[in-house]
Each structure stands twice: as C-alpha cells, then as structure tokens.
Design a protein around this motif. Structure first.
Motif, PDB file in Angstrom:
ATOM      1  N   GLU A 262       0.716  -1.023  -0.021  1.00 43.81           N
ATOM      2  CA  GLU A 262       0.199   0.000  -0.138  1.00 43.81           C
ATOM      3  C   GLU A 262       1.034   1.270  -0.124  1.00 43.81           C
ATOM      4  O   GLU A 262       1.441   1.286   0.922  1.00 43.81           O
ATOM      5  CB  GLU A 262      -0.767   0.023   1.289  1.00 43.81           C
ATOM      6  CG  GLU A 262      -1.936  -0.852   1.266  1.00 43.81           C
ATOM      7  CD  GLU A 262      -2.669  -1.150   2.478  1.00 43.81           C
ATOM      8  OE1 GLU A 262      -3.136  -0.575   3.040  1.00 43.81           O
ATOM      9  OE2 GLU A 262      -3.812  -1.799   2.203  1.00 43.81           O
ATOM     10  N   THR A 263       0.821   2.000  -0.942  1.00 39.31           N
ATOM     11  CA  THR A 263       1.689   3.126  -0.978  1.00 39.31           C
ATOM     12  C   THR A 263       1.436   4.669  -1.459  1.00 39.31           C
ATOM     13  O   THR A 263      -0.282   4.149  -2.605  1.00 39.31           O
ATOM     14  CB  THR A 263       2.641   2.749  -2.347  1.00 39.31           C
ATOM     15  OG1 THR A 263       3.601   3.987  -2.173  1.00 39.31           O
ATOM     16  CG2 THR A 263       2.857   2.321  -3.837  1.00 39.31           C
ATOM     17  N   GLU A 264       1.309   5.665  -1.658  1.00 42.36           N
ATOM     18  CA  GLU A 264       0.832   6.336  -1.672  1.00 42.36           C
ATOM     19  C   GLU A 264       2.091   7.318  -3.166  1.00 42.36           C
ATOM     20  O   GLU A 264       1.373   8.775  -3.684  1.00 42.36           O
ATOM     21  CB  GLU A 264       0.369   7.896  -1.449  1.00 42.36           C
ATOM     22  CG  GLU A 264      -1.264   7.407  -0.191  1.00 42.36           C
ATOM     23  CD  GLU A 264      -1.366   8.839   0.552  1.00 42.36           C
ATOM     24  OE1 GLU A 264      -0.311   9.700   0.188  1.00 42.36           O
ATOM     25  OE2 GLU A 264      -2.195   8.353   1.640  1.00 42.36           O
ATOM     26  N   ASP A 265       2.972   6.538  -3.366  1.00 38.61           N
ATOM     27  CA  ASP A 265       3.955   7.121  -4.189  1.00 38.61           C
ATOM     28  C   ASP A 265       3.902   6.181  -5.707  1.00 38.61           C
ATOM     29  O   ASP A 265       3.470   5.195  -5.449  1.00 38.61           O
ATOM     30  CB  ASP A 265       5.520   6.474  -3.648  1.00 38.61           C
ATOM     31  CG  ASP A 265       6.497   6.703  -4.799  1.00 38.61           C
ATOM     32  OD1 ASP A 265       6.666   6.424  -5.682  1.00 38.61           O
ATOM     33  OD2 ASP A 265       7.676   7.617  -4.138  1.00 38.61           O
ATOM     34  N   SER A 266       3.397   7.650  -6.613  1.00 39.35           N
ATOM     35  CA  SER A 266       2.818   6.688  -7.840  1.00 39.35           C
ATOM     36  C   SER A 266       4.432   6.482  -8.469  1.00 39.35           C
ATOM     37  O   SER A 266       3.768   5.142  -9.633  1.00 39.35           O
ATOM     38  CB  SER A 266       2.441   8.033  -8.855  1.00 39.35           C
ATOM     39  OG  SER A 266       4.168   9.091  -8.839  1.00 39.35           O
ATOM     40  N   TRP A 267       5.835   6.272  -8.077  1.00 38.49           N
ATOM     41  CA  TRP A 267       5.877   5.593  -8.943  1.00 38.49           C
ATOM     42  C   TRP A 267       6.424   3.793  -8.116  1.00 38.49           C
ATOM     43  O   TRP A 267       6.046   3.200  -8.998  1.00 38.49           O
ATOM     44  CB  TRP A 267       7.467   6.304  -8.662  1.00 38.49           C
ATOM     45  CG  TRP A 267       8.704   5.534  -9.099  1.00 38.49           C
ATOM     46  CD1 TRP A 267       9.525   5.628 -10.242  1.00 38.49           C
ATOM     47  CD2 TRP A 267       9.835   4.084  -8.653  1.00 38.49           C
ATOM     48  NE1 TRP A 267      10.280   4.405 -10.614  1.00 38.49           N
ATOM     49  CE2 TRP A 267      10.637   4.106  -9.320  1.00 38.49           C
ATOM     50  CE3 TRP A 267       9.897   3.520  -7.597  1.00 38.49           C
ATOM     51  CZ2 TRP A 267      11.585   2.926  -9.054  1.00 38.49           C
ATOM     52  CZ3 TRP A 267      10.387   2.797  -7.004  1.00 38.49           C
ATOM     53  CH2 TRP A 267      11.717   2.262  -8.445  1.00 38.49           C
ATOM     54  N   LEU A 268       6.318   3.889  -7.022  1.00 40.62           N
ATOM     55  CA  LEU A 268       6.072   2.451  -6.223  1.00 40.62           C
ATOM     56  C   LEU A 268       4.250   1.881  -7.260  1.00 40.62           C
ATOM     57  O   LEU A 268       5.147   0.837  -7.384  1.00 40.62           O
ATOM     58  CB  LEU A 268       6.132   2.821  -5.230  1.00 40.62           C
ATOM     59  CG  LEU A 268       7.204   2.769  -4.423  1.00 40.62           C
ATOM     60  CD1 LEU A 268       7.226   2.041  -2.871  1.00 40.62           C
ATOM     61  CD2 LEU A 268       8.343   1.224  -4.604  1.00 40.62           C
TER      62      LEU A 268
END
Length: 366
Positions: A262-268
């Motif tokens: 779960e991430t808010e980092d668009s690259w990840l």
C-alpha cells in the motif's frame, strides 16, 4: 532511403580517428531490427582491427531516445508469416553484438540520452563509459510484452544490490539518471547540451598516450561540469522496502508482498501494477533465470538467454503481449496463465529446453 545506422569517422588533432555510430531510426525510437544489428556488428568488428580508430562514440538520433529496444513488432510479424527461424537469427546476432561490446578492446562511450530500454540497455551495458543525461529514462519492461530481461540482463541485474535487479525485472520500473548512477548501470552523468562539446574535445585530444585515459579525461571533464544537475533517486529512497519485498524464500511470497503493498508513491504504485498485470509466465521465467544465472559467466548467460528468448517468442506470451501493447494497442493481453501459481512446472521446463535439441548452442563459440 536513409540508412538506419550511420557510421562516421572524426579526425583528431593527433592523426587518429573517433568512430561515431548513430542509430538512425528516430520514428521507432531507434529500435533495433536484424539489418541494424548486422551493420553494427560488422562495423564494430572492422573498427576493432583498425589502428586509426582510437575510441567509439555510440548514440541515437533525435532527442527522444538512445534506443527503445528491439523491433519486436517486425519480429512478431515474421513469425506470424511463417518464419520460425527469425527469432533465433535476431537474438543470436543481438547477443553477439552485445558480447562484442562487453569485450571490446577499445574505449566505447555510449551516450544514453532519452529512452534506454531492452536492446538499448544491452548496447549500453557493455560500454566503458555509460553516459546518462538530464532526459534519460532506463527500464527493462519486457514483462509487459511476454519477454524477460535479456541482452545480458540476467547477468547485469543479478549483480545489483538489494535484489533491485529482480525488482526491475518483475516491475519494469523506470529509472531516472540518478537511479542509473546509483546502481552503476550508468557511470557518468552529463547534460545533453554538452554532447557536441564532448565530440569536439575527443577530436582535439592527443591520442598518443593511453586511449582509455584520454577518453576518461574528456568524459570526466563534462561530468564534473554537470554534477549539480542530477535529479532525485527513487531507487535510493525505496531501497530498503524493495530489499524486504524481494528477499523471500519463494516467488509466491514476493508476489504476495507486491500485492499487499500500500503506497501513495506513484512510482512504486506503477511498478507494483506492472508486476501484477504483466505476463505471469514471463515473471516465472525471469525469476527462474535469475536463480540459474547467479554464479555463471556472461558468455553462459547469453547462451541461456538465446534458449529462453526463442522459446518466449515461439511458445510463450510474446506474440500476444506485442499485439496488445504495440499492434492493436488495446492493452488487454490475454496471457496464457492469469496467475503465477497457475504456470505449470512442465511449461517452465519447456521454456528452458533448447529448441535445437541435441545440437550445440549457436553461441557456443562466443
């Protein structure tokens, strides 16, 4: 018709010459076809024996790309037209060329401006001076077309820290210049505006001494003057997270971690999504190839990749992946197996079985 690879000799002040090679298929982002590979291999071989040539400068035409990979659309069409020998001919020449660059006896500068993917990654990997610029984007996104990181990728990515190479193989993640430098996939960052200056300085240099030192001095001068412009590295930021996800005892656990991320980092998030929507067969093949390639030579890696690449095109997801992404562009590939758990063991064995039977590997004489 304009040649898709251009070769130029630049005279130097000391009476020598710099060989300049330009991939000149700008509309296809300098993607490599068989004819281009033949020309490249022939010229590299010829200049290897030419005492006047002191250095090779390899670049791509236009501002968008050094090389976006192989011309996979043409390769797919050849097979659809009934030429099942096309994959073997293409990959054998490509890997011979890549290996030649890795073992080349003269300094090679690769100017990696813009997109560097797949086959472009293979050309760049063997160069002594692997230059990225302010616009460079590097990736090995083969999982999206039913392939795996070939062109020596099994060897190169295996040697990256924290199993980041496996992460690149599974996610097709895009690297910026700082990422490439951090991982050692590039070893110089130079602003693209300096390209002509680098070529001029190579011409003005005195080549009577050690040719690698002369090349290094020229390249380093412009690298030193570009040092302040390097962007931020996403790989460096997420290194520990990537290492935790990739360092598992089995492949299912790795995929489970990617699913749970779960991430808010668009690259990840983009990397995760590619891993979960790409070819499951390619993912399993890439994982197995990584394990098999951990302690073997570069020559042996190219030999094993020839087996896999031919099989991926003829028996794997390649034709469907290229159709969905690059031909029909519907981005709705119907992969042979929806999930990695559904890929049969016998299919994996088939992918690693030489398609030429008991005959010698065509690359046995590398």
């Amino acid at each position: 018709m304009t040649e898709k690879v251009q070769f130029d000799r630049l005279d130097t002040a000391s009476g020598h010459q710099v060989g300049v090679i330009t991939l000149n298929a700008e509309r296809s982002l300098n993607s490599l076809n068989k004819a281009m590979l033949d020309s490249l291999y022939e010229q590299f071989s010829e200049w290897q024996e030419d005492s006047k040539i002191v250095c090779i400068f390899l670049q791509g035409a236009g501002e968008k790309a050094f090389c976006a990979g192989g011309d996979v659309r043409s390769l797919r069409q050849s097979v659809l037209d009934g030429d099942t020998s096309a994959p073997g001919q293409f990959f054998e020449k490509e890997y011979r060329l890549d290996y030649l660059i890795h073992t080349y006896p003269k300094p090679v500068i690769c100017w990696g401006n813009g997109v560097i993917m797949g086959g472009g990654f293979g050309l760049m990997a063997g160069a002594d001076f692997r230059v990225v610029t302010d616009t460079s984007v590097m990736a090995m996104p083969e999982i999206t077309i039913g392939l795996y990181p070939d062109v020596g990728g099994s060897w190169i990515l295996n040697r990256l820290p924290a199993k980041i190479g496996l992460f690149m193989a599974l996610t097709g993640c895009r690297l910026n210049p700082a990422d490439a430098m951090y991982l050692g996939l590039a070893n110089r960052f130079i602003d693209h505006a300096f390209r002509k200056n680098v070529l001029e300085s190579l011409q003005e240099a005195d080549w009577s001494g050690d040719h690698y030192q002369v090349t290094s001095d020229v390249v380093q001068y412009y690298a030193d003057n570009s040092a302040g412009w390097l962007p931020y590295s996403k790989i460096r930021e997420h290194r520990d997270l990537i290492a935790r996800m990739m360092d598992k005892s089995n492949f299912s656990a790795i995929i489970a971690d990617l699913k749970a991320l779960e991430t808010e980092d668009s690259w990840l998030e983009q990397a995760r999504n590619i891993a979960l929507t790409g070819s499951a067969l390619s993912a399993v093949v890439a994982y197995e190839q990584f394990k098999k390639s951990r302690y073997v030579s570069l020559k042996e890696v190219f030999q094993s990749e020839l087996v896999l690449s031919i099989n991926c095109v003829l028996k794997g997801d390649f034709q469907e992946g290229v159709r969905a992404l690059l031909v029909d562009k519907d981005n709705q590939p119907q992969w042979a197996y929806p999930l990695i758990e559904e890929v049969p063991r016998e299919k994996v064995v088939e992918m690693f079985t030489p398609p030429w039977g008991e005959s010698a590997n065509p690359l046995s004489n590398l």
